[in-house]
Design a protein around this motif. Structure first.
Motif, PDB file in Angstrom:
ATOM      1  N   GLU A  46       0.813  -1.220   0.000  1.00  0.00           N
ATOM      2  CA  GLU A  46       0.000   0.000   0.000  1.00  0.00           C
ATOM      3  C   GLU A  46       0.851   1.276   0.000  1.00  0.00           C
ATOM      4  OE1 GLU A  46      -0.769  -1.363   4.284  1.00  0.00           O
ATOM      5  OE2 GLU A  46      -1.990   0.441   4.052  1.00  0.00           O
ATOM      6  N   HIS A  47       2.135   1.140   0.310  1.00  0.00           N
ATOM      7  CA  HIS A  47       2.985   2.329   0.400  1.00  0.00           C
ATOM      8  C   HIS A  47       3.829   2.584  -0.840  1.00  0.00           C
ATOM      9  CE1 HIS A  47       1.766   2.804   4.467  1.00  0.00           C
ATOM     10  NE2 HIS A  47       2.282   1.657   4.855  1.00  0.00           N
ATOM     11  N   LEU A  48       4.171   1.529  -1.572  1.00  0.00           N
ATOM     12  CA  LEU A  48       5.180   1.666  -2.604  1.00  0.00           C
ATOM     13  C   LEU A  48       4.671   1.184  -3.969  1.00  0.00           C
ATOM     14  CD1 LEU A  48       8.150   2.562  -2.578  1.00  0.00           C
ATOM     15  CD2 LEU A  48       8.768   0.124  -2.494  1.00  0.00           C
ATOM     16  N   THR A  49       4.797   2.051  -4.980  1.00  0.00           N
ATOM     17  CA  THR A  49       4.429   1.657  -6.340  1.00  0.00           C
ATOM     18  C   THR A  49       5.610   1.919  -7.273  1.00  0.00           C
ATOM     19  OG1 THR A  49       2.152   2.339  -5.876  1.00  0.00           O
ATOM     20  CG2 THR A  49       2.704   1.911  -8.170  1.00  0.00           C
ATOM     21  N   LEU A  50       5.940   0.913  -8.065  1.00  0.00           N
ATOM     22  CA  LEU A  50       7.033   1.027  -9.028  1.00  0.00           C
ATOM     23  C   LEU A  50       6.456   1.014 -10.431  1.00  0.00           C
ATOM     24  CD1 LEU A  50       9.429  -1.643  -7.471  1.00  0.00           C
ATOM     25  CD2 LEU A  50       9.404   0.832  -7.062  1.00  0.00           C
ATOM     26  N   THR A  51       6.969   1.897 -11.281  1.00  0.00           N
ATOM     27  CA  THR A  51       6.474   1.957 -12.655  1.00  0.00           C
ATOM     28  C   THR A  51       7.635   1.910 -13.629  1.00  0.00           C
ATOM     29  OG1 THR A  51       4.636   3.336 -11.923  1.00  0.00           O
ATOM     30  CG2 THR A  51       5.078   3.300 -14.288  1.00  0.00           C
ATOM     31  N   ALA A  52       7.493   1.109 -14.644  1.00  0.00           N
ATOM     32  CA  ALA A  52       8.457   1.099 -15.741  1.00  0.00           C
ATOM     33  C   ALA A  52       7.666   1.339 -17.019  1.00  0.00           C
ATOM     34  CB  ALA A  52       9.195  -0.224 -15.810  1.00  0.00           C
ATOM     35  N   ALA A  53       8.242   2.146 -17.896  1.00  0.00           N
ATOM     36  CA  ALA A  53       7.541   2.441 -19.148  1.00  0.00           C
ATOM     37  C   ALA A  53       8.545   2.622 -20.272  1.00  0.00           C
ATOM     38  CB  ALA A  53       6.697   3.704 -18.990  1.00  0.00           C
ATOM     39  N   TRP A  54       8.045   2.469 -21.456  1.00  0.00           N
ATOM     40  CA  TRP A  54       8.811   2.828 -22.641  1.00  0.00           C
ATOM     41  C   TRP A  54       8.157   4.108 -23.153  1.00  0.00           C
ATOM     42  CZ3 TRP A  54      13.264   1.965 -24.731  1.00  0.00           C
ATOM     43  CH2 TRP A  54      13.486   2.318 -26.065  1.00  0.00           C
ATOM     44  N   ALA A  55       8.904   5.201 -23.092  1.00  0.00           N
ATOM     45  CA  ALA A  55       8.306   6.492 -23.425  1.00  0.00           C
ATOM     46  C   ALA A  55       8.941   7.062 -24.683  1.00  0.00           C
ATOM     47  CB  ALA A  55       8.480   7.466 -22.270  1.00  0.00           C
ATOM     48  N   ASP A  56       8.115   7.664 -25.515  1.00  0.00           N
ATOM     49  CA  ASP A  56       8.589   8.289 -26.745  1.00  0.00           C
ATOM     50  C   ASP A  56       8.142   9.743 -26.741  1.00  0.00           C
ATOM     51  OD1 ASP A  56       9.073   9.205 -29.317  1.00  0.00           O
ATOM     52  OD2 ASP A  56       8.690   7.240 -30.221  1.00  0.00           O
ATOM     53  N   LEU A  57       9.116  10.653 -26.622  1.00  0.00           N
ATOM     54  CA  LEU A  57       8.787  12.077 -26.578  1.00  0.00           C
ATOM     55  C   LEU A  57       9.012  12.738 -27.939  1.00  0.00           C
ATOM     56  CD1 LEU A  57      10.245  13.160 -23.104  1.00  0.00           C
ATOM     57  CD2 LEU A  57       8.246  11.774 -23.624  1.00  0.00           C
ATOM     58  N   GLY A  58       9.377  11.929 -28.936  1.00  0.00           N
ATOM     59  CA  GLY A  58       9.556  12.473 -30.282  1.00  0.00           C
ATOM     60  C   GLY A  58      10.778  13.368 -30.363  1.00  0.00           C
ATOM     61  N   SER A  59      10.625  14.474 -31.081  1.00  0.00           N
ATOM     62  CA  SER A  59      11.737  15.384 -31.296  1.00  0.00           C
ATOM     63  C   SER A  59      11.776  16.445 -30.192  1.00  0.00           C
ATOM     64  CB  SER A  59      11.569  16.063 -32.662  1.00  0.00           C
ATOM     65  OG  SER A  59      12.596  17.009 -32.854  1.00  0.00           O
ATOM     66  N   ILE A  60      12.959  16.653 -29.600  1.00  0.00           N
ATOM     67  CA  ILE A  60      13.131  17.678 -28.573  1.00  0.00           C
ATOM     68  C   ILE A  60      14.307  18.558 -28.959  1.00  0.00           C
ATOM     69  CG2 ILE A  60      13.660  18.141 -26.159  1.00  0.00           C
ATOM     70  CD1 ILE A  60      12.350  15.514 -25.443  1.00  0.00           C
ATOM     71  N   ALA A  61      14.062  19.850 -29.091  1.00  0.00           N
ATOM     72  CA  ALA A  61      15.114  20.816 -29.418  1.00  0.00           C
ATOM     73  C   ALA A  61      15.932  20.353 -30.617  1.00  0.00           C
ATOM     74  CB  ALA A  61      16.010  21.069 -28.190  1.00  0.00           C
ATOM     75  N   THR A  62      15.252  19.952 -31.649  1.00  0.00           N
ATOM     76  CA  THR A  62      15.800  19.491 -32.942  1.00  0.00           C
ATOM     77  C   THR A  62      16.408  18.092 -32.898  1.00  0.00           C
ATOM     78  OG1 THR A  62      18.077  20.343 -32.806  1.00  0.00           O
ATOM     79  CG2 THR A  62      16.371  21.894 -33.557  1.00  0.00           C
ATOM     80  N   PHE A  63      16.510  17.489 -31.729  1.00  0.00           N
ATOM     81  CA  PHE A  63      17.032  16.118 -31.648  1.00  0.00           C
ATOM     82  C   PHE A  63      15.862  15.127 -31.686  1.00  0.00           C
ATOM     83  CE2 PHE A  63      20.528  18.623 -30.368  1.00  0.00           C
ATOM     84  CZ  PHE A  63      21.674  17.885 -30.631  1.00  0.00           C
ATOM     85  N   PHE A 108      11.562   4.731 -18.975  1.00  0.00           N
ATOM     86  CA  PHE A 108      10.996   5.632 -17.969  1.00  0.00           C
ATOM     87  C   PHE A 108      10.818   4.811 -16.698  1.00  0.00           C
ATOM     88  CE2 PHE A 108       7.241   6.997 -15.716  1.00  0.00           C
ATOM     89  CZ  PHE A 108       6.960   8.321 -16.002  1.00  0.00           C
ATOM     90  N   LEU A 109      11.453   5.227 -15.618  1.00  0.00           N
ATOM     91  CA  LEU A 109      11.320   4.500 -14.344  1.00  0.00           C
ATOM     92  C   LEU A 109      10.813   5.457 -13.291  1.00  0.00           C
ATOM     93  CD1 LEU A 109      14.684   2.497 -14.361  1.00  0.00           C
ATOM     94  CD2 LEU A 109      12.377   1.600 -14.803  1.00  0.00           C
ATOM     95  N   SER A 110       9.861   5.016 -12.513  1.00  0.00           N
ATOM     96  CA  SER A 110       9.304   5.896 -11.495  1.00  0.00           C
ATOM     97  C   SER A 110       9.041   5.120 -10.212  1.00  0.00           C
ATOM     98  CB  SER A 110       7.989   6.508 -12.008  1.00  0.00           C
ATOM     99  OG  SER A 110       7.478   7.407 -11.051  1.00  0.00           O
ATOM    100  N   ILE A 111       9.358   5.753  -9.108  1.00  0.00           N
ATOM    101  CA  ILE A 111       9.064   5.149  -7.814  1.00  0.00           C
ATOM    102  C   ILE A 111       8.207   6.143  -7.034  1.00  0.00           C
ATOM    103  CG2 ILE A 111      11.324   5.952  -6.971  1.00  0.00           C
ATOM    104  CD1 ILE A 111      11.267   3.615  -5.006  1.00  0.00           C
ATOM    105  N   GLN A 112       7.163   5.636  -6.429  1.00  0.00           N
ATOM    106  CA  GLN A 112       6.282   6.488  -5.644  1.00  0.00           C
ATOM    107  C   GLN A 112       6.057   5.840  -4.292  1.00  0.00           C
ATOM    108  OE1 GLN A 112       2.134   6.208  -5.568  1.00  0.00           O
ATOM    109  NE2 GLN A 112       1.773   8.289  -6.303  1.00  0.00           N
ATOM    110  N   ALA A 113       6.287   6.614  -3.233  1.00  0.00           N
ATOM    111  CA  ALA A 113       6.027   6.106  -1.882  1.00  0.00           C
ATOM    112  C   ALA A 113       4.959   6.976  -1.258  1.00  0.00           C
ATOM    113  CB  ALA A 113       7.304   6.161  -1.036  1.00  0.00           C
ATOM    114  N   GLY A 114       4.073   6.387  -0.484  1.00  0.00           N
ATOM    115  CA  GLY A 114       3.010   7.206   0.084  1.00  0.00           C
ATOM    116  C   GLY A 114       2.294   6.535   1.225  1.00  0.00           C
ATOM    117  N   PHE A 115       1.366   7.276   1.797  1.00  0.00           N
ATOM    118  CA  PHE A 115       0.564   6.739   2.889  1.00  0.00           C
ATOM    119  C   PHE A 115      -0.861   7.203   2.722  1.00  0.00           C
ATOM    120  CE2 PHE A 115       1.637  10.955   4.230  1.00  0.00           C
ATOM    121  CZ  PHE A 115       0.550  11.401   4.964  1.00  0.00           C
TER     122      PHE A 115
END
Ligand code: HEM
Lengths: 161, 296
Positions: B265-282, B289-296
């Motif tokens: 109930e306190h900890l959620t882990l997320t993994a994703a494959w994210a595509d942001l396309g073109s950023i600043a000509t690149f 994409f990795l994310s950790i969330q802790a909560g109560f």
């Protein structure tokens, strides 16, 4: 004499005179109806089957009730409960909602929970125990959710605090 | 590294506060905990309770309508030419109101040198958010078509005003307004969120707000769909439309494929494959994409 017998017979058929099943405590009279179950039953036989039919549902309810009585979040609320009646009516309710060959003879959700001051957190705690009991019976998660989809709206009748 | 330590300390403090709050009757009549697993969502890159890249109508924290809750998050996205990080904290009040803070850092690494900004040049912004749940119930309203609806605002302040101005950005600070609708279709084990956002942010604000091609807020759509595999695991996809206000660099829509796992109930882990396309000509900025969330 004949009229008296007729009156007695007709009284026996009215809900108010429904006999108390053995092992249960008497309850105040109420109108018996499947609509007291709080939702329309499912018509997909695959779900009833996934729950293991009546035997599976019986095991799930027994397991859930066991878990509730030892769950510190819930035990107090059920301290004074008639577990014989609770098990029977819950089994009827789940069997009926899952499209099984059962009738629900218990009370409506609103009136049977009105005096218990139940919170959303406690509602969810009970759902968690039900999920564990369904897991133990091997009910696939997506089938579990078919039942939970019917129970979820009862939160509005059951939660009063 | 420093951030992770700060975050871990914060998470520890919150969790121990939650632990001592649980059960013990306090002067304040607040409860903690009570939500079903995963129903608080994770934390989106802007700090709000939601999916990974878009806010949802759910309120962060485990609290119900009788209590308070909170979360902290750390998110990292490694792209071919940049590194994106987001970290922050949010509180949920009575499953009704949410306040959030997030800091985003966009490290240009060696790409910064190529852009003439210097190696390791980092765009950063602070995001202050508030969200109010206004109608419906995503979980209990299974017998109704009405989703849970929330409206929110995010105020963003970017650190790099001078560079933003130099590339044609109009402002270093801005705000987004959004409305989100979230609904759990339990019978299908599906979760759906749709968000409509009024924004003029370039790359979410990391490249400022407005630009030579336009300064007005425009309405952008964002969608998340998740399939619940178990109480702990949901997999899905998200799509977020983006405005295009900077002449020097086209901006693409964002999308991702994600899996979120509730350890408890306190900890959620997320993994994703994210595509942001073109950023600043690149171009082709996609990665893990990795994310950790802790909560109560
Ligand atoms: C969807 C969820 C629930 C369902 C389907 C449900 C169903 C039932 C049923 C069928 C009965 C028996 C009615 C009768 O005696 O005629 C009952 C009674 C009761 N329920 Fe629930 N219930 C739910 C949630 C809860 C929750 C969350 C609590 C408390 C945390 C709770 C506490 C009780 C209590 C204390 C009784 C009375 C038992 C007795 O005194 O004999 N129920 N419930």
């Amino acid at each position: 004499m004949i009229t008296l017998l007729a009156i007695a017979a007709s009284l026996a058929l009215t809900p108010a005179a429904m006999p108390t099943p053995p092992g249960e405590l008497p309850v105040d009279p109420y109108e018996v109806s499947n609509s007291n179950a709080g939702a329309e039953p499912l018509s997909d036989p695959a779900v009833f089957e996934a729950f293991g039919g009546i035997e599976g549902i019986d095991r799930i309810v027994d397991d859930m009730v066991e878990r509730i009585t030892v769950d510190p979040r819930l035990a107090d609320i059920f301290r004074a409960s008639d577990f014989v009646r609770l098990r029977r009516t819950l089994k009827e309710q789940f069997c009926y909602l899952l499209g099984g060959p059962c009738d629900y003879t218990g009370m409506p959700m609103r009136s049977s929970h009105a005096d218990h001051g139940i919170t959303t957190a406690e509602f969810n705690a009970l759902v968690e125990n039900l999920q564990l009991a369904m897991d133990a019976e091997g009910v696939p998660f997506r089938m579990q959710n078919r039942l939970l989809a019917l129970l979820a709206p009862m939160q509005r009748d059951i939660v009063t605090r | 590294m420093r951030k992770i330590v700060i975050l871990a300390t914060l998470a520890g403090a919150i969790l121990s506060a939650a632990a001592s709050a649980q059960g013990a009757p306090s002067r304040f009549d607040f409860e903690t905990g009570g939500k079903l697993l995963l129903t608080r969502g994770i934390t989106e890159v802007g700090g709000a309770g939601g999916g990974g890249i878009t806010p949802w109508a759910v309120i962060t924290g485990n609290e119900t309508d009788r209590g308070i809750g909170g979360t902290v998050h750390y998110t990292r996205l490694d792209l071919p030419d940049f590194t994106f990080q987001s970290y922050g904290a949010a509180i949920g009040l009575f499953d009704r109101v949410e306040f959030s803070y997030a800091r985003q850092e966009f490290d240009t690494g060696a790409t910064g040198g190529a852009l003439g900004l210097g190696n390791g040049f980092t765009f950063a912004q602070d995001i202050w958010g508030a969200k109010l749940r206004v109608a419906g119930d995503a979980v209990y309203g299974q017998d109704r078509w009405m989703p849970q609806i929330a409206v929110g605002v995010q105020y963003k302040q970017n650190d790099q005003g001078a560079v933003i101005g130099a590339v044609g950005g109009d402002s270093a600070s801005g705000y987004d307004l959004y409305a989100s609708a979230t609904k759990l279709y339990l019978s299908q084990s599906l979760l759906v969120n749709v968000t409509a956002r009024l924004t003029n942010a370039n790359q979410n604000g990391l490249l400022g707000f407005g630009g030579d091609l336009g300064t007005d807020h425009t309405l952008q759509g964002e969608v998340s769909v998740g399939y619940m595999i178990s109480r702990r695991l949901v997999v899905g996809a998200e799509y977020r439309f983006m405005p295009d206000n900077l002449g020097f660099a086209r901006q693409d829509d964002w999308y991702d494929l994600f899996a979120a796992y509730a350890v408890n109930e306190h900890l959620t882990l997320t993994a994703a494959w994210a595509d942001l396309g073109s950023i600043a000509t690149f171009g082709e900025q996609r990665g893990l994409f990795l994310s950790i969330q802790a909560g109560f």
